[in-house]
Design a protein around this motif. Structure first.
Motif, short mmCIF file in Angstrom:
data_model
loop_
_atom_site.label_atom_id
_atom_site.label_comp_id
_atom_site.label_asym_id
_atom_site.label_seq_id
_atom_site.Cartn_x
_atom_site.Cartn_y
_atom_site.Cartn_z
N SER A 269 0.82 -1.21 0.00
CA SER A 269 0.00 0.00 0.00
C SER A 269 0.85 1.26 0.00
N MET A 270 2.04 1.21 0.60
CA MET A 270 2.95 2.35 0.62
C MET A 270 3.88 2.36 -0.60
N TYR A 271 4.36 1.20 -0.99
CA TYR A 271 5.30 1.06 -2.10
C TYR A 271 4.77 -0.02 -3.05
N PRO A 272 4.02 0.36 -4.07
CA PRO A 272 3.31 -0.62 -4.90
C PRO A 272 4.21 -1.49 -5.79
N SER A 273 5.51 -1.21 -5.86
CA SER A 273 6.40 -2.03 -6.70
C SER A 273 7.80 -1.99 -6.10
N PRO A 274 8.67 -2.94 -6.44
CA PRO A 274 10.05 -2.90 -5.94
C PRO A 274 10.80 -1.64 -6.36
N ALA A 275 10.48 -1.09 -7.55
CA ALA A 275 11.16 0.12 -8.00
C ALA A 275 10.89 1.30 -7.07
N HIS A 276 9.62 1.42 -6.59
CA HIS A 276 9.30 2.50 -5.65
C HIS A 276 10.07 2.35 -4.34
N LEU A 277 10.19 1.13 -3.86
CA LEU A 277 10.90 0.91 -2.60
C LEU A 277 12.39 1.19 -2.75
N ILE A 278 12.97 0.75 -3.86
CA ILE A 278 14.41 0.98 -4.08
C ILE A 278 14.69 2.47 -4.25
N GLU A 279 13.78 3.17 -4.92
CA GLU A 279 13.95 4.62 -5.07
C GLU A 279 13.91 5.33 -3.72
N ALA A 280 13.03 4.86 -2.83
CA ALA A 280 12.97 5.45 -1.48
C ALA A 280 14.25 5.16 -0.71
N TYR A 281 14.81 3.93 -0.87
CA TYR A 281 16.07 3.60 -0.20
C TYR A 281 17.23 4.44 -0.75
N MET A 282 17.22 4.75 -2.03
CA MET A 282 18.31 5.54 -2.62
C MET A 282 18.33 6.97 -2.09
N ASN A 283 17.17 7.46 -1.68
CA ASN A 283 17.07 8.83 -1.17
C ASN A 283 17.23 8.90 0.34
N CYS A 284 17.62 7.81 0.99
CA CYS A 284 17.75 7.77 2.45
C CYS A 284 19.19 7.45 2.83
N MET B 208 18.28 -6.67 2.09
CA MET B 208 18.02 -7.47 0.89
C MET B 208 18.10 -6.62 -0.37
N PHE B 209 17.57 -5.43 -0.34
CA PHE B 209 17.46 -4.61 -1.55
C PHE B 209 18.64 -3.65 -1.75
N THR B 210 19.49 -3.48 -0.76
CA THR B 210 20.57 -2.50 -0.88
C THR B 210 21.98 -3.10 -0.74
N SER B 211 22.08 -4.29 -0.21
CA SER B 211 23.41 -4.86 0.05
C SER B 211 24.07 -5.29 -1.27
N LYS B 212 25.38 -5.03 -1.39
CA LYS B 212 26.16 -5.41 -2.57
C LYS B 212 26.84 -6.76 -2.38
N ASN B 213 26.80 -7.28 -1.16
CA ASN B 213 27.39 -8.58 -0.86
C ASN B 213 26.30 -9.65 -0.91
N GLY B 214 26.40 -10.58 -1.87
CA GLY B 214 25.37 -11.61 -2.00
C GLY B 214 25.42 -12.68 -0.93
N GLU B 215 26.52 -12.76 -0.14
CA GLU B 215 26.65 -13.78 0.89
C GLU B 215 26.27 -13.25 2.27
N ILE B 216 25.78 -12.05 2.37
CA ILE B 216 25.47 -11.49 3.68
C ILE B 216 24.25 -12.18 4.29
N VAL B 217 24.25 -12.35 5.60
CA VAL B 217 23.15 -12.99 6.33
C VAL B 217 22.17 -11.90 6.73
N LEU B 218 20.89 -12.11 6.45
CA LEU B 218 19.87 -11.09 6.73
C LEU B 218 19.55 -11.00 8.21
#
Length: 482
Positions: free
Chosen positions: A418-433, A471-481
């Motif tokens: 309801s707040m972020y209708p697609s992954p692109a909206h969420l990633i855009e919000a993370y980029m501005n934070c 999950m959406f911002t980490s550049k390390n694929g082996e990182i534990v969530l």
């Protein structure tokens, strides 16, 4: 050669005279004719020398006869002689031309014949090559079809429905001392498993072997099949309860298992303890009976098996047995099972047989998945979302992706959507934070559990918000969530 000459005249004489010229060129008799002899051409092959001689003779005779009677025609005779000379020369030239033409035409015919022969030979060679290429293509196609048939047959043989036909079980005869082997073998044969009973190197053991059909294509593109026998590196050892109790009491339990492991180092051993539950049940009853009368009563009413249990002097506890079983599992890599009757034993053997038979199929399936993807989910064909060309289903897919996080649910996924209708909206919000703002971005989003006045509202919380941010911002694929 005799030449006939016909003389035509328009004089008043009563008849025309015919003059014959013999081969000796005699003079013509007197003739009052004033006309020239017409020239008659004969189109046939003659000798050149004979033509020249005959023409000279005719001209000479005609000139001698016509000199006396027709002096006015002298010029005409001269013209006739010159024309005869030209005719002679023309004839010679024509013959020479004809001979040269004939020779050139012969050469042309020969060349044409040679060219035809070359073309025919080239055509024959090309036809032979074309036929050979066709035969090679046909052989290649038949070989490819045969190889495809072999691959299809191999895949069919390892499928779960067919793989049980190629497995055979071998049971040791010594098991008949404490188990009804016929009941076990009949149960297995009814399930479609081949079973044989014979004496084996390891007593009270059960082994498996797999019949493998190896097919190949010979030089005639025919499929040939050879059956090979492969031993399965699995062994099932069955010990009766009294043997187990004796070995536990004497301390020989681990040594007995390790000796089997040393004799079969490449095999995986499974130890089955048969009838031990009845032994523990009897010992439990024996402890709970305080009066001697009840003991006698239980001994009178117990079966033959319980009489054997009562006569056995060894006394072990369940805890002791479990300790030894854990020891052999850790040190000797030997698993264990506790079975109490022959039906359960037959069912366990069938389960082992099915698992062993399906090993090649599962290995092939995992190999295909590993080659196709770098990673895969075991339940990748469950709870999938279909998305059409118009984009219908993308929202449901986004919710399904959010539901894969631990501590997440459908209500949480709907609240985030309801707040972020697609992954692109969420990633855009993370980029501005910043990092701190991104970690706490989703923690205050309210979640409505139901509709109505009794609904309760709670928030997503910082833990799930942090996981989604990583999950959406980490550049390390082996990182534990978490």
């Amino acid at each position: 050669m005799i030449t006939d000459v016909v003389v035509l005249s328009d004089s008043n004489e009563s008849s025309n005279e015919c003059v014959q010229l013999n081969s000796n060129n005699k003079a013509l008799p007197g003739d009052s004719s004033d006309f020239e002899f017409p020239e008659v051409n004969f189109y046939h092959i003659i000798n050149e020398d004979d033509v020249g001689k005959s023409q000279d003779a005719d001209v000479a005779s005609c000139s001698s006869n016509f000199n006396n009677n027709a002096p006015s025609h002298q010029s005409n005779n001269d013209k006739h002689t010159t024309s005869n000379k030209h005719f002679k020369q023309h004839k010679v030239k024509k013959l020479l031309y004809d001979t040269s033409d004939s020779s050139s035409s012969d050469e042309e015919n020969r060349n044409k014949k040679r060219q035809r022969k070359v073309k025919n030979t080239i055509g024959k060679k090309s036809r032979i090559q074309i036929n050979e290429e066709k035969l090679k293509k046909q052989e290649q196609l038949t070989r490819e079809k045969a190889l495809k048939a072999i691959a299809a047959k191999k895949l069919k043989n390892i499928k779960p429905d067919e793989c049980m036909k190629f497995i055979e079980i071998t049971v040791d005869k010594a098991i008949a001392n404490f188990i009804s082997v016929t009941d076990v073998t009949n149960t297995l044969r009814d399930a479609g498993v081949k079973c044989t009973v014979k004496t084996k190197f390891i007593s009270n053991s059960i082994t498996w072997k797999r019949n493998i059909e190896n097919s190949y294509v010979n030089d005639d593109n025919e499929i040939c099949t050879v059956t090979d026998v492969e031993k399965v590196s699995q062994i099932l050892v069955i010990w009766n309860w009294d043997e187990v109790a004796t070995k536990v009491t004497n301390g020989d339990f681990y040594m007995s298992v390790s000796s089997i492991k040393c004799s079969l180092p490449d095999y995986k051993i499974t130890l089955v303890v048969y009838g031990i539950e009845d032994y523990f049940a009897y010992r439990e009853q024996e402890k709970n009976s305080d009066k001697s009368g009840t003991k006698k009563k239980t001994q009178k009413t117990c079966t033959e098996k319980y009489l054997q249990l009562s006569k056995h002097s060894c006394n072990i506890s369940r805890k002791q047995l479990e300790t030894y079983l854990n020891e052999i599992q850790i040190i000797a890599d030997c698993s264990s099972r506790l079975i109490n009757n022959s039906q359960d034993l037959a069912l366990m053997i069938y389960q082992y047989t099915k698992a062993i038979a399906e090993i090649p199929y599962k290995l092939e399936k995992n190999k295909n998945l590993i080659n196709k993807f770098d990673w895969y989910v075991m339940g990748d064909n469950r709870n999938t979302v279909k998305v059409d060309k118009s984009g219908n289903g993308l929202k449901r897919l986004w919710q399904q992706q959010l539901c894969q996080f631990n501590l997440s649910s459908l209500e949480i996924a709907e609240a985030i959507c309801s707040m972020y209708p697609s992954p692109a909206h969420l990633i855009e919000a993370y980029m501005n934070c910043t990092d701190d703002e991104g970690i706490n971005l989703l923690k205050d989003i309210p979640i409505r559990r139901a509709a109505g006045p009794l609904t309760t509202v709670r928030k997503i919380g910082p833990e799930l918000s942090k996981k989604i941010y990583l999950m959406f911002t980490s550049k390390n694929g082996e990182i534990v969530l978490s």
